[in-house]
Design an enzyme around this catalytic site. Structure first.
Site, PDB file in Angstrom:
ATOM      1  N   GLN A 123      40.453 -18.674 -13.283  1.00 62.62           N
ATOM      2  CA  GLN A 123      42.003 -17.965 -13.544  1.00 62.62           C
ATOM      3  C   GLN A 123      42.734 -19.087 -12.694  1.00 62.62           C
ATOM      4  OE1 GLN A 123      40.777 -13.698 -12.909  1.00 62.62           O
ATOM      5  NE2 GLN A 123      42.576 -13.291 -13.356  1.00 62.62           N
TER       6      GLN A 123
ATOM      7  N   HIS B  21      38.410 -21.590 -26.381  1.00 63.74           N
ATOM      8  CA  HIS B  21      38.803 -23.227 -27.415  1.00 63.74           C
ATOM      9  C   HIS B  21      38.342 -22.751 -28.607  1.00 63.74           C
ATOM     10  CE1 HIS B  21      37.388 -25.584 -23.534  1.00 63.74           C
ATOM     11  NE2 HIS B  21      38.488 -25.288 -23.071  1.00 63.74           N
TER      12      HIS B  21
ATOM     13  N   ASP C 175      42.122 -24.731 -19.178  1.00 59.75           N
ATOM     14  CA  ASP C 175      41.681 -25.731 -18.462  1.00 59.75           C
ATOM     15  C   ASP C 175      41.924 -26.816 -17.683  1.00 59.75           C
ATOM     16  OD1 ASP C 175      40.639 -25.371 -20.731  1.00 59.75           O
ATOM     17  OD2 ASP C 175      41.303 -26.650 -22.551  1.00 59.75           O
TER      18      ASP C 175
ATOM     19  N   ARG D 220      39.291 -14.797  -0.093  1.00 59.76           N
ATOM     20  CA  ARG D 220      38.103 -14.790  -0.659  1.00 59.76           C
ATOM     21  C   ARG D 220      38.469 -15.344  -2.121  1.00 59.76           C
ATOM     22  NH1 ARG D 220      37.778  -9.926  -5.545  1.00 59.76           N
ATOM     23  NH2 ARG D 220      35.787 -10.074  -6.579  1.00 59.76           N
TER      24      ARG D 220
ATOM     25  N   ASN E 283      31.360  -9.671  -9.756  1.00 63.68           N
ATOM     26  CA  ASN E 283      32.815  -8.665  -9.797  1.00 63.68           C
ATOM     27  C   ASN E 283      32.882  -8.019 -10.446  1.00 63.68           C
ATOM     28  OD1 ASN E 283      34.952  -8.431  -8.366  1.00 63.68           O
ATOM     29  ND2 ASN E 283      35.136  -9.081 -10.936  1.00 63.68           N
ATOM     30  N   GLU E 284      32.730  -6.703 -10.664  1.00 68.16           N
ATOM     31  CA  GLU E 284      33.166  -6.184 -11.542  1.00 68.16           C
ATOM     32  C   GLU E 284      32.793  -6.284 -12.876  1.00 68.16           C
ATOM     33  OE1 GLU E 284      37.122  -7.013 -13.001  1.00 68.16           O
ATOM     34  OE2 GLU E 284      37.902  -5.681 -10.929  1.00 68.16           O
TER      35      GLU E 284
ATOM     36  N   ASN F  20      37.399  -2.515  -6.171  1.00 64.73           N
ATOM     37  CA  ASN F  20      39.141  -3.244  -6.559  1.00 64.73           C
ATOM     38  C   ASN F  20      39.500  -1.970  -7.045  1.00 64.73           C
ATOM     39  OD1 ASN F  20      37.698  -5.907  -6.351  1.00 64.73           O
ATOM     40  ND2 ASN F  20      37.298  -6.058  -8.190  1.00 64.73           N
TER      41      ASN F  20
ATOM     42  N   TYR G  52      43.629  -0.557  -8.758  1.00 63.08           N
ATOM     43  CA  TYR G  52      44.530  -0.568  -9.372  1.00 63.08           C
ATOM     44  C   TYR G  52      45.730   0.296  -9.888  1.00 63.08           C
ATOM     45  CZ  TYR G  52      43.013  -6.436  -9.499  1.00 63.08           C
ATOM     46  OH  TYR G  52      43.245  -6.318  -9.185  1.00 63.08           O
TER      47      TYR G  52
END
Length: 491
Positions: free
Chosen positions: A42, A62, A75, A100, A189-190, A329, A331
């Site tokens: 990210q 892509h 990218d 993290r 993660n997740e 996590n 939200y």
């Protein structure tokens, strides 16, 4: 004396009113840690720099730019591969206790296995870790955050049990090269998120639509991968490095208008219990409600065995207890009700679960279609974890809010304020064993299928500039003040 006492009482009264309206006079425990999070794909960019191999997200964006709202990719992005020092300086400016971040598997192992070890990739992460240590910031490293090596996906990725061995080899390399300085490790993660969206649909990479089967195989092998990495660390590295190894799970909390506890429990078990129960429960294995419902659905579909894979007794024992902390996590939350008609694709996790999710009109909505501010949900979720899993040590590994790209991000400040109030409340009044809180995210970044259309960062990134300048938002100053005072500022 009487007048002085009266003035004192009146002053305390006024202070209490002001605090109740604007902030908290209660303090987080001295050993409570604050941090901020990011992930490699990210923010890093440098997708093919210095020997890095392709990941499934490189190939997905892509080959299928139409799957991304703005047709963009990772990218370059925030280009943390080049400007990692700016990120570390940003973390330092907030007085954070830890940072993290995740490691790109293909930056270390371009083909995903030990065929080639990329020393330039190892050097990159060494520079980040060493600078964090210099600033007395603890590195918290996530080994896997969605970006599987494309070469391993050719073998089936997390749908193939061979991934367990590859993950163990990868983890061993990380422990060996970075374990002397990294004391907090998150294996995966997740898992539910990337398995459902990546193997049960075409929303996320690798874009496989094996709904009702692929999701369960993916999670099954993710749990095994996590467990072997955990045991490897305890066996080979713990005595020397004394670090902690955990896993990061994602969940909402679920409410019922009719107080239907059976439906709520089913939703919680299919969402959080799916990953948490094999690791944190006293009996191990998947939740009973999942085992029974998926077996019954599979039988009705004419199958000879359940679509939910089974663990042998060996694997149950191997997975159970394999986490030094409960990474969470959170939200948002949802209301639920049992669906009167079958929902989701046939078969699918949604259909096996059998509940409809909905929101309340009074809930404040973020810039993301799925994100509503429900602070009470975080408090209720932490209390549920305490009751369900015997009060494990919890690290809130992500909590964040999206907006429409503004430096005066008042809605994010309010979101953090209200959610941290819940965290403080469950610690002080419910005895929940919450040890740390991490904001998502450090900088504005690539948000998977939403591209760069949603902003979660406490730092704005000037994407139109080659230098990718980081500019602090109002929420950054709010968190800086909170950490300095160890209490929640007024807003």
């Amino acid at each position: 004396m009487f007048l002085s006492r009266l003035i004192y009482i009146f002053t305390i009264f006024i202070v209490e009113i002001v605090v109740a309206k604007n902030g908290s006079s209660q303090h987080f425990p001295e050993n409570f840690l604050f941090g901020v999070s990011s992930s490699a794909y990210q923010i890093e960019g440098g997708w093919d720099s210095d020997g890095k191999g392709p990941s499934i997200w490189d190939e997905f964006t892509h080959l299928h730019p139409e799957k991304i709202v703005d047709r963009q990719n990772g990218d370059v992005g925030a280009n943390s591969y080049e400007y990692y020092l700016d990120d570390v300086e940003a973390v330092k400016s907030l007085n954070m206790n830890f940072y993290r971040f995740s490691i790109s598997w293909t930056r270390i192992l371009p083909t995903g296995d030990l065929t080639q070890v990329n020393e330039k990739g190892i050097e990159y992460y060494n520079k980040i870790i060493n600078k964090l240590i210099e600033y007395k910031i603890e590195p918290m490293v996530t080994m896997y955050h969605f970006d599987l090596p494309a070469h391993l996906q050719l073998l089936g990725g997390f749908a193939n049990s061979a991934i367990v061995q590859y993950f163990e080899e990868y983890a061993n390399l990380l422990f060996n090269r970075f374990g002397d300085r990294v004391k907090y490790w998150i294996t995966i993660n997740e898992a539910a998120e990337f398995c459902v969206k990546g193997y049960g649909g075409k929303i996320h990479a690798p874009g496989i639509n094996a709904h009702g089967k692929g999701e369960y195989l993916c999670v099954h092998n993710a749990l095994k991968s996590h467990a072997v990495a955990y045991h490897l660390y305890k066996r080979e590295y713990y005595n020397q490095y004394k670090g902690q190894v955990g896993i990061a799970l994602d969940s909402s909390f679920f409410y019922s208008d009719s107080n239907d506890t059976v439906v709520v429990n089913r939703e919680m078990q299919f969402t959080l219990g799916w990953i948490a129960h094999p690791i944190f429960s006293s009996d191990g294995d998947y939740p009973a409600v999942m085992i029974d419902r998926i077996a019954n659905h599979s039988k009705a579909e004419g199958r000879l065995v359940s679509r939910l894979p089974t663990f042998s007794n060996h694997w149950k024992r191997t997975i159970q207890g394999t986490s030094d902390f409960f990474g969470l996590n959170y939200y948002t939350s949802r209301y639920i009700r049992e669906s009167l008609e079958p929902i989701g694709e046939n078969p699918s996790v949604a259909r096996d679960r059998g509940n409809e999710r909905f929101t309340k009109p009074e809930w404040i909505k973020g810039a993301s279609d799925w994100l509503y501010s429900v602070p009470k949900g975080l408090g209720d979720l932490l209390r549920w974890i305490k009751a369900e899993y015997n009060n494990p040590e919890v690290i809130i590994t992500e909590n964040g809010w999206s907006d429409d790209d503004r430096l005066e991000d008042d809605s994010r400040v309010t979101y953090f304020h209200d959610h941290l109030e819940q965290v403080l409340d469950v610690i002080l009044n419910n005895g929940c064993n919450v040890k740390a809180f991490s904001v998502w995210s450090l900088v504005d970044n690539f948000e998977w299928s939403q591209g760069y259309t949603e902003k979660f960062g406490m730092f704005f990134v000037n994407m139109s500039s080659p230098r990718k300048e980081r500019i602090p938002k109002k929420s950054a100053y709010f968190m800086e003040e909170l950490i300095k005072k160890r209490s929640i500022p007024g807003i």
